[in-house]
Each structure stands twice: as structure tokens, then as C-alpha cells.
Write a protein that holds these residues in place. Sequence first.
Motif, PDB file in Angstrom:
ATOM      1  N   ILE A   1     -16.990  -5.693   3.441  1.00 48.14           N
ATOM      2  CA  ILE A   1     -16.797  -4.388   2.792  1.00 48.14           C
ATOM      3  C   ILE A   1     -15.576  -3.676   3.357  1.00 48.14           C
ATOM      4  O   ILE A   1     -14.770  -3.089   2.610  1.00 48.14           O
ATOM      5  CB  ILE A   1     -18.061  -3.533   2.950  1.00 48.14           C
ATOM      6  CG1 ILE A   1     -19.226  -4.148   2.157  1.00 48.14           C
ATOM      7  CG2 ILE A   1     -17.822  -2.105   2.481  1.00 48.14           C
ATOM      8  CD1 ILE A   1     -20.540  -3.445   2.360  1.00 48.14           C
ATOM      9  N   GLU A   2     -15.409  -3.739   4.694  1.00 52.95           N
ATOM     10  CA  GLU A   2     -14.237  -3.108   5.304  1.00 52.95           C
ATOM     11  C   GLU A   2     -12.946  -3.759   4.833  1.00 52.95           C
ATOM     12  O   GLU A   2     -11.929  -3.080   4.621  1.00 52.95           O
ATOM     13  CB  GLU A   2     -14.355  -3.186   6.825  1.00 52.95           C
ATOM     14  CG  GLU A   2     -15.453  -2.306   7.415  1.00 52.95           C
ATOM     15  CD  GLU A   2     -15.175  -0.829   7.222  1.00 52.95           C
ATOM     16  OE1 GLU A   2     -13.974  -0.464   7.100  1.00 52.95           O
ATOM     17  OE2 GLU A   2     -16.127  -0.044   7.186  1.00 52.95           O
ATOM     18  N   GLN A   3     -12.953  -5.107   4.681  1.00 54.77           N
ATOM     19  CA  GLN A   3     -11.757  -5.788   4.210  1.00 54.77           C
ATOM     20  C   GLN A   3     -11.416  -5.425   2.766  1.00 54.77           C
ATOM     21  O   GLN A   3     -10.243  -5.435   2.384  1.00 54.77           O
ATOM     22  CB  GLN A   3     -11.938  -7.297   4.339  1.00 54.77           C
ATOM     23  CG  GLN A   3     -12.055  -7.789   5.775  1.00 54.77           C
ATOM     24  CD  GLN A   3     -12.370  -9.268   5.855  1.00 54.77           C
ATOM     25  OE1 GLN A   3     -12.465  -9.943   4.834  1.00 54.77           O
ATOM     26  NE2 GLN A   3     -12.528  -9.779   7.075  1.00 54.77           N
ATOM     27  N   GLN A   4     -12.406  -5.122   1.959  1.00 51.42           N
ATOM     28  CA  GLN A   4     -12.179  -4.796   0.554  1.00 51.42           C
ATOM     29  C   GLN A   4     -11.943  -3.305   0.320  1.00 51.42           C
ATOM     30  O   GLN A   4     -11.732  -2.902  -0.828  1.00 51.42           O
ATOM     31  CB  GLN A   4     -13.383  -5.250  -0.282  1.00 51.42           C
ATOM     32  CG  GLN A   4     -13.624  -6.746  -0.264  1.00 51.42           C
ATOM     33  CD  GLN A   4     -12.475  -7.525  -0.877  1.00 51.42           C
ATOM     34  OE1 GLN A   4     -11.824  -7.048  -1.803  1.00 51.42           O
ATOM     35  NE2 GLN A   4     -12.232  -8.729  -0.367  1.00 51.42           N
ATOM     36  N   GLN A   5     -11.991  -2.496   1.373  1.00 50.41           N
ATOM     37  CA  GLN A   5     -11.809  -1.056   1.198  1.00 50.41           C
ATOM     38  C   GLN A   5     -10.443  -0.684   0.615  1.00 50.41           C
ATOM     39  O   GLN A   5     -10.368   0.163  -0.276  1.00 50.41           O
ATOM     40  CB  GLN A   5     -12.033  -0.337   2.536  1.00 50.41           C
ATOM     41  CG  GLN A   5     -13.494  -0.157   2.914  1.00 50.41           C
ATOM     42  CD  GLN A   5     -14.238   0.680   1.900  1.00 50.41           C
ATOM     43  OE1 GLN A   5     -13.707   1.646   1.346  1.00 50.41           O
ATOM     44  NE2 GLN A   5     -15.488   0.312   1.651  1.00 50.41           N
ATOM     45  N   PRO A   6      -9.297  -1.262   1.092  1.00 48.31           N
ATOM     46  CA  PRO A   6      -8.008  -0.884   0.471  1.00 48.31           C
ATOM     47  C   PRO A   6      -7.950  -1.186  -1.019  1.00 48.31           C
ATOM     48  O   PRO A   6      -7.540  -0.328  -1.822  1.00 48.31           O
ATOM     49  CB  PRO A   6      -6.992  -1.723   1.267  1.00 48.31           C
ATOM     50  CG  PRO A   6      -7.659  -2.001   2.576  1.00 48.31           C
ATOM     51  CD  PRO A   6      -9.106  -2.151   2.261  1.00 48.31           C
ATOM     52  N   ALA A   7      -8.373  -2.413  -1.403  1.00 50.85           N
ATOM     53  CA  ALA A   7      -8.358  -2.746  -2.834  1.00 50.85           C
ATOM     54  C   ALA A   7      -9.319  -1.862  -3.612  1.00 50.85           C
ATOM     55  O   ALA A   7      -9.030  -1.447  -4.746  1.00 50.85           O
ATOM     56  CB  ALA A   7      -8.730  -4.226  -3.021  1.00 50.85           C
ATOM     57  N   LEU A   8     -10.464  -1.549  -3.006  1.00 59.07           N
ATOM     58  CA  LEU A   8     -11.425  -0.676  -3.685  1.00 59.07           C
ATOM     59  C   LEU A   8     -10.859   0.725  -3.867  1.00 59.07           C
ATOM     60  O   LEU A   8     -11.061   1.352  -4.920  1.00 59.07           O
ATOM     61  CB  LEU A   8     -12.725  -0.630  -2.888  1.00 59.07           C
ATOM     62  CG  LEU A   8     -13.854   0.222  -3.459  1.00 59.07           C
ATOM     63  CD1 LEU A   8     -14.272  -0.296  -4.830  1.00 59.07           C
ATOM     64  CD2 LEU A   8     -15.048   0.244  -2.517  1.00 59.07           C
ATOM     65  N   SER A   9     -10.133   1.207  -2.861  1.00 55.11           N
ATOM     66  CA  SER A   9      -9.531   2.545  -2.986  1.00 55.11           C
ATOM     67  C   SER A   9      -8.496   2.573  -4.109  1.00 55.11           C
ATOM     68  O   SER A   9      -8.434   3.523  -4.906  1.00 55.11           O
ATOM     69  CB  SER A   9      -8.887   2.943  -1.655  1.00 55.11           C
ATOM     70  OG  SER A   9      -9.863   2.985  -0.625  1.00 55.11           O
ATOM     71  N   VAL A  10      -7.669   1.513  -4.189  1.00 48.73           N
ATOM     72  CA  VAL A  10      -6.672   1.446  -5.267  1.00 48.73           C
ATOM     73  C   VAL A  10      -7.356   1.395  -6.624  1.00 48.73           C
ATOM     74  O   VAL A  10      -6.959   2.085  -7.582  1.00 48.73           O
ATOM     75  CB  VAL A  10      -5.763   0.219  -5.055  1.00 48.73           C
ATOM     76  CG1 VAL A  10      -4.837   0.030  -6.257  1.00 48.73           C
ATOM     77  CG2 VAL A  10      -4.950   0.381  -3.776  1.00 48.73           C
ATOM     78  N   ALA A  11      -8.415   0.570  -6.721  1.00 51.34           N
ATOM     79  CA  ALA A  11      -9.130   0.475  -7.994  1.00 51.34           C
ATOM     80  C   ALA A  11      -9.766   1.805  -8.377  1.00 51.34           C
ATOM     81  O   ALA A  11      -9.768   2.195  -9.557  1.00 51.34           O
ATOM     82  CB  ALA A  11     -10.206  -0.621  -7.903  1.00 51.34           C
ATOM     83  N   ARG A  12     -10.286   2.504  -7.384  1.00 47.89           N
ATOM     84  CA  ARG A  12     -10.885   3.809  -7.678  1.00 47.89           C
ATOM     85  C   ARG A  12      -9.827   4.802  -8.153  1.00 47.89           C
ATOM     86  O   ARG A  12     -10.077   5.593  -9.073  1.00 47.89           O
ATOM     87  CB  ARG A  12     -11.599   4.335  -6.441  1.00 47.89           C
ATOM     88  CG  ARG A  12     -12.919   3.635  -6.141  1.00 47.89           C
ATOM     89  CD  ARG A  12     -13.547   4.174  -4.881  1.00 47.89           C
ATOM     90  NE  ARG A  12     -14.855   3.564  -4.640  1.00 47.89           N
ATOM     91  CZ  ARG A  12     -15.589   3.771  -3.547  1.00 47.89           C
ATOM     92  NH1 ARG A  12     -15.125   4.592  -2.593  1.00 47.89           N
ATOM     93  NH2 ARG A  12     -16.764   3.183  -3.403  1.00 47.89           N
ATOM     94  N   ARG A  13      -8.630   4.781  -7.524  1.00 51.97           N
ATOM     95  CA  ARG A  13      -7.569   5.692  -7.961  1.00 51.97           C
ATOM     96  C   ARG A  13      -7.113   5.357  -9.379  1.00 51.97           C
ATOM     97  O   ARG A  13      -6.891   6.252 -10.204  1.00 51.97           O
ATOM     98  CB  ARG A  13      -6.389   5.625  -6.982  1.00 51.97           C
ATOM     99  CG  ARG A  13      -6.674   6.288  -5.648  1.00 51.97           C
ATOM    100  CD  ARG A  13      -5.379   6.548  -4.897  1.00 51.97           C
ATOM    101  NE  ARG A  13      -4.698   5.302  -4.579  1.00 51.97           N
ATOM    102  CZ  ARG A  13      -4.863   4.634  -3.433  1.00 51.97           C
ATOM    103  NH1 ARG A  13      -5.726   5.089  -2.527  1.00 51.97           N
ATOM    104  NH2 ARG A  13      -4.189   3.521  -3.197  1.00 51.97           N
ATOM    105  N   ILE A  14      -6.967   4.057  -9.668  1.00 54.33           N
ATOM    106  CA  ILE A  14      -6.563   3.663 -11.021  1.00 54.33           C
ATOM    107  C   ILE A  14      -7.616   4.077 -12.043  1.00 54.33           C
ATOM    108  O   ILE A  14      -7.303   4.595 -13.121  1.00 54.33           O
ATOM    109  CB  ILE A  14      -6.314   2.145 -11.063  1.00 54.33           C
ATOM    110  CG1 ILE A  14      -5.106   1.789 -10.197  1.00 54.33           C
ATOM    111  CG2 ILE A  14      -6.109   1.678 -12.490  1.00 54.33           C
ATOM    112  CD1 ILE A  14      -4.861   0.290 -10.079  1.00 54.33           C
ATOM    113  N   THR A  15      -8.885   3.862 -11.691  1.00 52.73           N
ATOM    114  CA  THR A  15      -9.964   4.254 -12.605  1.00 52.73           C
ATOM    115  C   THR A  15      -9.974   5.755 -12.822  1.00 52.73           C
ATOM    116  O   THR A  15     -10.165   6.238 -13.958  1.00 52.73           O
ATOM    117  CB  THR A  15     -11.312   3.779 -12.045  1.00 52.73           C
ATOM    118  OG1 THR A  15     -11.270   2.369 -11.817  1.00 52.73           O
ATOM    119  CG2 THR A  15     -12.441   4.102 -12.996  1.00 52.73           C
TER     120      THR A  15
END
Length: 345
Positions: A222-236
Motif C-alpha cells: 500500500i505504501e509503494q502504491q501511494q504515489p500512483a494512488l495520489s496521482v490517480a485521485r488527483r486526475i479523478t
Amino acid sequence: MSGRGILDADMRTLGAWIVDGTRWWLGQLQAIVPQRLAQALRPSATAVDYAPDAASFVPEPPRGQPWTLYLPHGLALVRQVELPALAPRALDAMVRLEADRLMPFPPGTDAVIAALPDAGEHSARSADGRRRTTVAGLYPDAAHALAEAITARQTSPAAVLVSLPEGGIIDLLPALARAGLVPDEAGRAQLWWTIVAAFFALNLALLTWRDMAAVDRLNDVIEQQQPALSVARRITGRIRADNALAGAAAAERKAAEPLALMAKVATALPPGVWLQRWGWQDATLHLAGMRPAQSDVAGALRKAGLVTVRYADSAGDSTTEAAGTPLGIPFDIIVRAPGADKAKP
């Protein structure tokens, strides 16, 4: 033990007190149970008597089945003394240490001795904290002869009992095992149960560790996927904001579109109305033209959702210019169009 002492004791001491109290209570219950009832509670154990002269058992102990050994009267020395009111384990340790004082045994020998606190009417503690206790012991020669007869058999008895004159029984098998004369079956069973409990605790600890390790690995992923998740959340979030803005703009355009507004006004005007002027400024719509005598222009526009700001016509004017218009009665009306202030013609 005072209440202050109980409050000052640690958990290990309290646990030892609870265990000793439970053992004492079970010992008291065992002491008050009649001998016949005690035998009935153990129907699988065969009662066997010991013959000290021939060092034999009557009847012969069954092979592969539990059996209980009863010692004859007179083989064991039994007496009653006043001893401190202690827990069963502490009482056994005390009588072993004071065996040469309590029994006529030679000093320095391994004493086979056991104690049973009185559970009858004299069981209450005296003023100095002592209690009437029955002590039973075997002479060293008799104990060794009994141990040799027991070890000659394939199985050891479940208990070596001494019947007391006033009722009750004392089990000398733990004392024989402590002296090293017979195998300690109870201690061996307790050792195996301890090993089983240790393996169970180890298994439980391993399961807990594996579960915690799996949770840690999941947290790492989960920690490793946090940057990509943050970008996806901003795009969404941006997509949702753009969609909302586009929807609002489409709704406003639909409400304030000049052609749509003109179609709405044309639909709302009564039949026979002829417009000469169409003026749109900010949020107001200025209409001027001719209407038939029976037409209600203001009412028709209000029904269409256009709020009247000012209305004037020449219906009450009797001049020749107003009355002689062939197209109808002149009118001049200003209405407020919803959303018109956000759109431009």
C-alpha cells in the motif's frame, strides 16, 4: 493475609495463591468424600490389597488397566498433630522437612510421608493459626519393600492409599515418587502436557507472526502504491470537476441560449401578437409590438416563467392613433429572463 497485603502483591504471587487455594479446596473435597463413593467415582480402577509379609498383591493387578493399592492397617504410621494452616504444596514440603520430628524415622533418610488437614469439626484454625492435621508415613524398610513390589509389575498403581481410623484416606504415591522409589507417572504426564502446551503456544505464536507478517507486507504494498494512488485521485478529482463545470455550462447555455429564449417567447405569446422590437440587455428582455384586443401578453409570459418588470399598452387610450392601428393594440413590456444575465445574444 490482610487486605493491604493482597493489594500490594504482584500478579505472579496472586496467581500462586489462587492455584494453592484451588488445590487446597480440591483436597478438602476429596477428604470429605467417603471411601466407597471415591471408589465409585473411579470405576475403572481395580482395588488391590498389599500383603507386606509376602510382598505381593491380592488380587494380582490387572495388566494394561488402572489399579489402586490399599495398604493394610499398621503398615503405615498415622498420627495427628497441630501444624500451621498452609497450602497443600507448602504443607507437604513442611512435613518432608520435619519428618524426623513428626515420625520416628532415622535422620537423613528419604522420608515417605504425607499430610491431610482435618476436614471435620476440628478443621477450623486455632487462635495461633494452626490446624489439626493427620500425618501418615512409611518406615524406610517398608517403603523400599513396597516400591520393589510395585516396580516388579508392568504398571504402577494410580494411588497408594492409607485408610484413616476416623475416615478418609491419604495417598502416599506422590511421596514414594518424590523419594525416587517409584516412577513419577504424574510428573511424567505433567511433563508431556507441558510439552504439548508449549507446542500449542508455539503454534499459536507462529500463526500470529505469519498473520502480522502478511499485514506488514500488505502495508508495504500500500505504501509503494501511494504515489500512483495520489496521482490517480488527483486526475479523478479533476475529471469530476471538469464534468461538473461542463454540466453547469451546458445547463446555463440551455437556459440562456438566445435561440432557445426566442423560441420560448414565441411559444408563450398568444396568437395574433406581432412583435416590432426585441431587446435583450443583461437579465431583462424588452418586447414591443401589437396584440389583439383580447390577448393577455403579460399573463402568457408569466406562465412561461418570465417575470414581468414593467408593462404598458394603449388599451385605455382613446386617441385616434392608438385606436386606429390595424394590427392591434400597441404594448410595451419588460420581463426578466432566468439565466439571461450569464449569456450573450
